[in-house]
Write an enzyme that holds these catalytic residues in place. Sequence first.
Site, short mmCIF file in Angstrom:
data_model
loop_
_atom_site.label_atom_id
_atom_site.label_comp_id
_atom_site.label_asym_id
_atom_site.label_seq_id
_atom_site.Cartn_x
_atom_site.Cartn_y
_atom_site.Cartn_z
N ALA A 195 -2.63 1.16 17.77
CA ALA A 195 -1.85 2.29 17.24
C ALA A 195 -0.91 1.82 16.14
O ALA A 195 0.19 2.32 15.98
CB ALA A 195 -1.08 2.97 18.37
N LYS B 257 0.80 -1.24 0.00
CA LYS B 257 0.00 0.00 0.00
C LYS B 257 0.83 1.29 0.00
O LYS B 257 0.38 2.31 -0.50
CB LYS B 257 -0.97 0.01 1.20
CG LYS B 257 -2.11 -0.97 1.04
CD LYS B 257 -3.12 -0.83 2.16
CE LYS B 257 -4.25 -1.83 1.98
NZ LYS B 257 -5.39 -1.58 2.86
P1 ATR Z 1 -1.54 -2.81 11.33
O1 ATR Z 1 -0.61 -2.04 10.43
O2 ATR Z 1 -2.34 -3.86 10.60
O3 ATR Z 1 -2.40 -1.92 12.14
P2 ATR Z 1 0.54 -3.26 13.28
O4 ATR Z 1 1.23 -2.03 12.82
O5 ATR Z 1 1.32 -4.48 13.52
O6 ATR Z 1 -0.61 -3.69 12.28
O7 ATR Z 1 -0.29 -2.86 14.61
C1 ATR Z 1 -0.90 -3.82 15.38
C2 ATR Z 1 -1.63 -3.16 16.55
O8 ATR Z 1 -2.22 -4.22 17.32
C3 ATR Z 1 -0.74 -2.41 17.50
O9 ATR Z 1 -1.50 -1.37 18.09
C4 ATR Z 1 -0.40 -3.47 18.54
O10 ATR Z 1 -0.03 -3.00 19.80
P3 ATR Z 1 1.53 -2.55 20.07
O11 ATR Z 1 1.68 -1.24 19.39
O12 ATR Z 1 1.63 -2.44 21.55
O13 ATR Z 1 2.38 -3.64 19.50
C5 ATR Z 1 -1.73 -4.17 18.65
N1 ATR Z 1 -1.60 -5.53 19.18
C6 ATR Z 1 -1.15 -6.61 18.51
N2 ATR Z 1 -1.20 -7.70 19.31
C7 ATR Z 1 -1.69 -7.28 20.52
C8 ATR Z 1 -2.00 -7.92 21.75
N3 ATR Z 1 -1.84 -9.24 21.92
N4 ATR Z 1 -2.50 -7.17 22.75
C9 ATR Z 1 -2.70 -5.85 22.59
N5 ATR Z 1 -2.44 -5.19 21.46
C10 ATR Z 1 -1.94 -5.89 20.43
#
Ligand code: ATR
Length: 287
Positions: free
Chosen positions: A131, A70
């Site tokens: 985030a 993207k």
């Molecule tokens: P995308 O681009 O698809 O949004 P990403 O950039 O990997 O994917 O973001 C994943 C989001 O899910 C983040 O907010 C992440 O939290 P962190 O910033 O603390 O890593 C959140 N996330 C993923 N697994 C999680 C979990 N088990 N518990 C809480 N938040 C989670």
Amino acid sequence: MINGYTRVLGVIGNPVEHTMSPVIHNTLAEKLGDNLVYTAFHVNNEYVGDAVKGAYALNLLGLNVTVPHKSAVIPYLSDIDPLAKRIGAVNTLVRTENGYKGYNTDMPGLLRAMKRDGVDICGEHIILLGAGGVARAVAMMLAEAGASHIYILNRTVEKAENIADEVNSSSGCKSIVTAMETGAYRKLDNGKKYIVIQATSVGMHPDTEKAVIEDDEFYKLVNIGYDIVFNPSETKFMKLCQKAGADAFNGLRMLLYQGVIAYELWTGKKITDELAEAVYMKMSESL
Ligand code: ATR
């Protein structure tokens, strides 16, 4: 009937085999009697530029772009829509005389799905869970749609702070964006109800028994819950919202409407909500 006049559209991604976009666009083309065919192209990361140039050379009417391309497609476009530029991600390429123009229909898709559910963001207090890249785009869209206050809750608070700083400092932003660590929802005004948007991949198949927040107390704050996840169709987040008496929706209509808006850009036609619902039924069947 595929013949010499058939125009080709498609989605590029890596992987791309699981995509539901062919269902959306081939159903729309069939129902509208448009001589179009839409397919999926698996494009390895090193070939993104070649794929865009090749698609243009082959006279493809347009492309959708999915993960992880993207942002990578942007250097190969002749023009970019301001919203897509701000978000930094393009999911739709529209053919022009000089090349493809890039758009982001993911966020307008979410907004249109919400509108269909009778939800108007303007002046609302919103809680955004996550985030990552998706949450960042949602935060920008919410600010642009006139949300009054956006609370970004994330496990890693620094990432929420980065988005809050970016949106707060963008010109013309009237929303207040506050970053919080996930558990800090206890500090929110519990006399208020919020629209909550779940913008992480937590709860997605096969890890279906998880939600970012599992405490029932949090769900008392929810007026309406939106999950960007659509598989399973009822996520743990949605179940917790419903248990607390709130309405909850999955991400399938967001996916539907990002496709509907892309189809409108390619063909110049306006898709009615009735037709969109017929497509939605097809998508639900193919899940
Ligand atoms: P995308 O681009 O698809 O949004 P990403 O950039 O990997 O994917 O973001 C994943 C989001 O899910 C983040 O907010 C992440 O939290 P962190 O910033 O603390 O890593 C959140 N996330 C993923 N697994 C999680 C979990 N088990 N518990 C809480 N938040 C989670």
